[in-house]
Structure formats: structure tokens, C-alpha cells
Design an enzyme around this catalytic site. Structure first.
Site, short mmCIF file in Angstrom:
data_model
loop_
_atom_site.label_atom_id
_atom_site.label_comp_id
_atom_site.label_asym_id
_atom_site.label_seq_id
_atom_site.Cartn_x
_atom_site.Cartn_y
_atom_site.Cartn_z
N GLU A 136 32.30 48.68 59.61
CA GLU A 136 33.18 48.77 60.12
C GLU A 136 31.72 49.08 61.34
O GLU A 136 32.41 48.98 62.51
CB GLU A 136 33.72 50.70 60.41
CG GLU A 136 32.00 51.44 59.76
CD GLU A 136 33.23 53.16 59.47
OE1 GLU A 136 34.15 53.34 59.73
OE2 GLU A 136 32.48 54.03 59.80
N GLU A 165 24.58 64.65 57.48
CA GLU A 165 23.40 64.19 58.53
C GLU A 165 23.54 66.07 59.90
O GLU A 165 22.79 66.22 59.98
CB GLU A 165 23.03 63.01 58.91
CG GLU A 165 22.59 62.88 60.01
CD GLU A 165 22.83 61.64 61.12
OE1 GLU A 165 23.89 61.10 60.74
OE2 GLU A 165 22.79 61.56 62.36
N MET A 185 34.22 51.41 55.42
CA MET A 185 33.68 52.61 56.21
C MET A 185 32.22 52.88 56.24
O MET A 185 31.68 51.27 55.54
CB MET A 185 34.17 53.85 55.08
CG MET A 185 35.08 54.10 56.04
SD MET A 185 35.25 55.90 55.70
CE MET A 185 36.51 56.18 56.81
N ASP A 214 28.27 57.18 52.47
CA ASP A 214 27.57 56.50 53.44
C ASP A 214 26.83 56.18 53.08
O ASP A 214 25.79 55.20 52.87
CB ASP A 214 27.48 56.39 55.35
CG ASP A 214 29.10 57.15 56.08
OD1 ASP A 214 30.05 56.03 55.32
OD2 ASP A 214 28.61 57.30 56.80
N GLN A 232 38.74 54.99 50.74
CA GLN A 232 37.81 55.51 49.70
C GLN A 232 37.07 56.70 49.73
O GLN A 232 36.01 56.16 49.50
CB GLN A 232 36.53 54.87 51.12
CG GLN A 232 36.92 53.17 50.81
CD GLN A 232 36.14 52.20 52.27
OE1 GLN A 232 35.16 52.14 52.61
NE2 GLN A 232 36.69 53.00 53.56
N ARG A 283 44.50 37.80 57.45
CA ARG A 283 44.05 38.46 57.21
C ARG A 283 43.18 39.51 57.13
O ARG A 283 42.30 39.77 56.56
CB ARG A 283 45.23 38.82 55.68
CG ARG A 283 46.58 37.77 56.25
CD ARG A 283 47.41 38.20 57.40
NE ARG A 283 48.45 37.47 57.39
CZ ARG A 283 50.09 37.82 57.03
NH1 ARG A 283 50.27 38.76 56.25
NH2 ARG A 283 51.16 36.75 57.45
O1 F6P Z 1 30.42 59.99 57.06
C1 F6P Z 1 31.64 59.08 56.14
C2 F6P Z 1 33.15 58.58 57.30
O2 F6P Z 1 33.68 58.38 56.26
C3 F6P Z 1 32.37 57.23 57.59
O3 F6P Z 1 32.41 55.97 56.84
C4 F6P Z 1 33.33 56.96 58.88
O4 F6P Z 1 32.68 56.12 59.92
C5 F6P Z 1 33.76 58.19 59.30
O5 F6P Z 1 33.45 59.47 57.93
C6 F6P Z 1 35.36 58.77 59.74
O6 F6P Z 1 34.91 59.98 60.18
P1 F6P Z 1 36.78 60.86 60.41
O7 F6P Z 1 37.10 61.15 58.99
O8 F6P Z 1 36.56 61.67 60.75
O9 F6P Z 1 37.93 59.66 60.83
#
Ligand code: F6P
Length: 346
Positions: free
Chosen positions: A227, A109, A175, A133, A278, A270
Site C-alpha cells: 500500500e 511503534e 498492507m 507490518d 489480512q 483488475r
Molecule cells: O499497522 C498495521 C496496519 O494494518 C497497516 O498495515 C495499515 O496501513 C494500517 O494498520 C491500517 O490501519 P486501520 O486499521 O486504522 O485502517
């Protein structure tokens, strides 16, 4: 024709497959030459370039990450202004000085939002969608998503056996930012007992009810939580830090859930936060094929002069959509897709 190539935003498996397909198709079919820009929009801003020819892309199809590097540099921010020129002006000057006639931007995006603005300013840009995502509106799938889902599914499979041995609940935080696609698909594929996504705020009492029911059936519960998921009464749980595009850094909902579950059910809970695992490593076959097709179609779009377009998957076809449309809305999990998974909760 000299074509510039960059990868921006969070990395994801399949980026190298796109780069390879662009360069191989562009060189073989059109005789094009390429300039690689390092680290997303930082590359054309500085400029910071690397040579990119057929030799440079040999052997990279199965490799995770991106040989170009990536960053979340935002040329639209005030920080990008230097020597009295805005970030956009710097990029345009650098492209002209380097003899780059067209640019292929591979990103999500944010990266594609900048590409859309550059196109409005007259730069010849084509976009390729990427993100684990899977939240870009104009395409059925982005590459990287299938790999992330498979990694999360494998983790869930493993967590089932250890959770059952110890009679404890295991919370798996995945994520996805504001979209629950990874949680939904990994949770369905891994037979999770509860799946929590940002699109459907959860009721902690109900979650504990599902957890207890699972223990009663003599199995141990696996709760998959995105998340960005949050309780009905609260907001998303994100840290204070924001990236250059203003996005919050998520994290923490898994631990919050575990402590609530322990408190309310008296059972041990846990957490496994899968995080960047991922995004790493080799892409699945699905992602390699999708990324390769996107790359080949992107360079064809350049050859056709279809600038301002993004390649997208519709069904099994690769189509072109306007960049502006592609970046205008996030694709979220619709309620009916969540309802399909809900049948298996508890
Ligand atoms: O947009 C991809 C993503 O992996 C999201 O799922 C996650 O919130 C974010 O990027 C994490 O970003 P960074 O690698 O900057 O920690």
C-alpha cells in the site's frame, strides 16, 4: 502484585494468545492478579477496565482480534488533557487509584512509544511488540506478520487461476504502511511476477514491461503491491485522513497501477485490495507460539523488575531490549532482500 494489560494500535492475530500467556503464567508462577484495560490507551486514560483472570482467558488462544479491544488513542496528544491534567498524568493517577503496580503494553511503534515515555515518567512498564507490518527494528519478527503473509499468499494462489482463465493482469494490494515486508514475503511465497514495495520506488514503464513479458509466456501476471509503494516520480498514495499519531491512511496505489497498466499495455487489469482481511481471523501456528512465548517472557520481565524493557525475538531466543531503543527506528526491507525476489520478475 496487580498487573495491567492493554492492546493498542491496529489489531492483529495473536494478541489473545499473548494475553492468555501473560495471565496464565502470571497466575500460575507468581500468583499475580490482573486488570484489563479496554481499547488501548483509552483504557487507562478514562479509566475503562475489565476483569482479567484465568477463567476470562480460557479458549482465546486461536481467536483473532483482542478480547481487550484496541484503539489508536494517543495520550501524548493535546486532546488527552482533561481537568487540567495531561494524558500522562491522568494515566498515572488512574493506575495508582486502581492499585495497578505494573503495566504490560502490547502494541506497535506508537503504543510502545507511549510506553517508553511512561517508563521515563517512572511507571513500571514492559512492552510486547505486535504488528502485521513486521517493521519494528528490535525484533526479528512480530506476531501477526506470518498470519497476514499466509492470508495474502492464499489470495495470490487463488488469483493466479482466475487471472489465467481470463488472460488479464491482477494487481494485489497488501498492507504494511512504509514497510514492504508483507508484499515481499507474500509475493515470493505466491510466485508473483512483480513485487512493488515502498523501499524501492518503481518505474511504471519497467512494470509494464514485466507484465507484457508474462503475457508473452502465455501466463497471466500477478503484481503484488504494498500500500505504501510509489512510482519513482511520485510520492506515496495516501488519503487525506490521519490517525491520532499522525499516520496517513494508505490506499489507492493498486487502482492507480491497474489503470496505468491498461492504458500502456492494452491488457485488462483488475485489482484485489486485501485490506483488513489480512488482520482478521485465527493466527497461524508460528504466530500462536511466538505470541505465547512473548507473553510468558513479558510477565517474567515484570517479576524480575526489568521495567522499560520490550521482549523481542533474536534468532530463536526471546531477549529483552530497552523500549526506547525498540521504538527508535523502523525496520525496512534491505535492498539485498528485494534483489532476491527480483530474479523472478517478468
Ligand atoms: O499497522 C498495521 C496496519 O494494518 C497497516 O498495515 C495499515 O496501513 C494500517 O494498520 C491500517 O490501519 P486501520 O486499521 O486504522 O485502517
Amino acid at each position: 502484585m496487580r498487573v495491567g494489560l492493554l492492546t493498542g494500535g491496529g489489531d492483529c492475530p495473536g494478541l489473545n494468545a499473548v494475553i492468555r500467556a501473560v495471565v496464565r503464567t502470571g497466575a500460575a508462577e507468581y500468583g499475580y492478579e490482573f486488570t484489563g484495560f479496554r481499547d488501548g490507551w483509552r483504557g487507562p486514560l478514562e479509566p475503562d477496565v475489565m476483569p482479567l483472570d484465568v477463567q476470562a482467558v480460557r479458549g482465546i488462544l486461536p481467536r483473532g482480534g483482542t478480547i481487550l479491544g484496541t484503539s489508536r488513542t494517543n495520550p501524548l496528544s493535546a486532546n488527552a488533557t482533561a481537568d487540567g491534567r495531561t494524558g500522562m498524568e491522568r494515566i498515572k493517577d488512574n493506575l495508582a487509584n486502581l492499585g495497578v503496580d505494573a503495566l504490560i503494553a502490547i502494541g506497535g511503534e506508537d503504543t510502545l512509544g507511549v510506553a517508553a515515555r511512561l517508563h521515563e515518567d517512572g511507571v513500571k512498564v514492559v512492552g510486547v511488540p505486535k504488528t502485521i507490518d513486521n517493521d519494528l527494528g528490535a525484533t526479528d519478527y512480530t506476531f501477526g506478520f506470518d498470519t497476514a503473509v499466509n492470508i495474502a499468499m492464499e489470495a495470490i494462489d487463488r488469483l493466479h487461476t482466475t487471472a489465467e482463465s481470463h488472460h488479464r493482469a491482477l494487481i494485489v494490494e497488501v498492507m504494511g504502511r512504509n514497510a514492504g515486508w508483507i508484499a515481499l514475503h507474500a509475493g515470493m511465497a505466491g510466485g508473483a511476477n512483480v513485487i512493488l514495495i515502498p523501499e524501492q520506488p518503481f518505474d511504471i514503464e519497467q512494470v509494464c514491461g514485466w507484465v507484457e513479458h508474462r503475457f508473452q509466456t502465455r501466463y497471466a501476471p500477478i503484481v503484488v503491491v504494498a500500500e505504501g509503494a510509489h512510482p519513482k516520480s511520485g510520492t506515496e498514495i495516501a488519503g487525506g485522513q490521519r490517525d491520532a499519531f499522525g499516520h496517513a491512511r494508505f490506499g489507492g496505489v493498486g487502482h492507480m497501477l491497474a489503470s496505468e497498466i491498461e492504458k500502456r499495455t492494452g491488457k485488462e487489469a483488475r485489482v484485489a485490495v486485501l485490506g483488513h482481511i489480512q488482520r482478521g481471523g485465527t493466527p497461524t501456528a508460528f504466530d500462536r507460539v511466538l505470541a505465547t512465548r512473548f507473553g510468558a517472557h513479558a510477565i517474567r520481565a515484570v517479576a524480575d523488575g526489568a521495567f522499560g524493557a520490550m521482549v523481542a525475538l533474536r534468532g530463536t531466543d526471546i531477549v529483552r531490549v530497552p523500549l526506547a531503543v525498540a521504538t527508535s527506528e523502523l525496520k525496512l526491507v534491505p535492498p539485498e532482500r528485494y534483489a532476491e525476489a527480483e530474479v523472478f520478475f517478468g
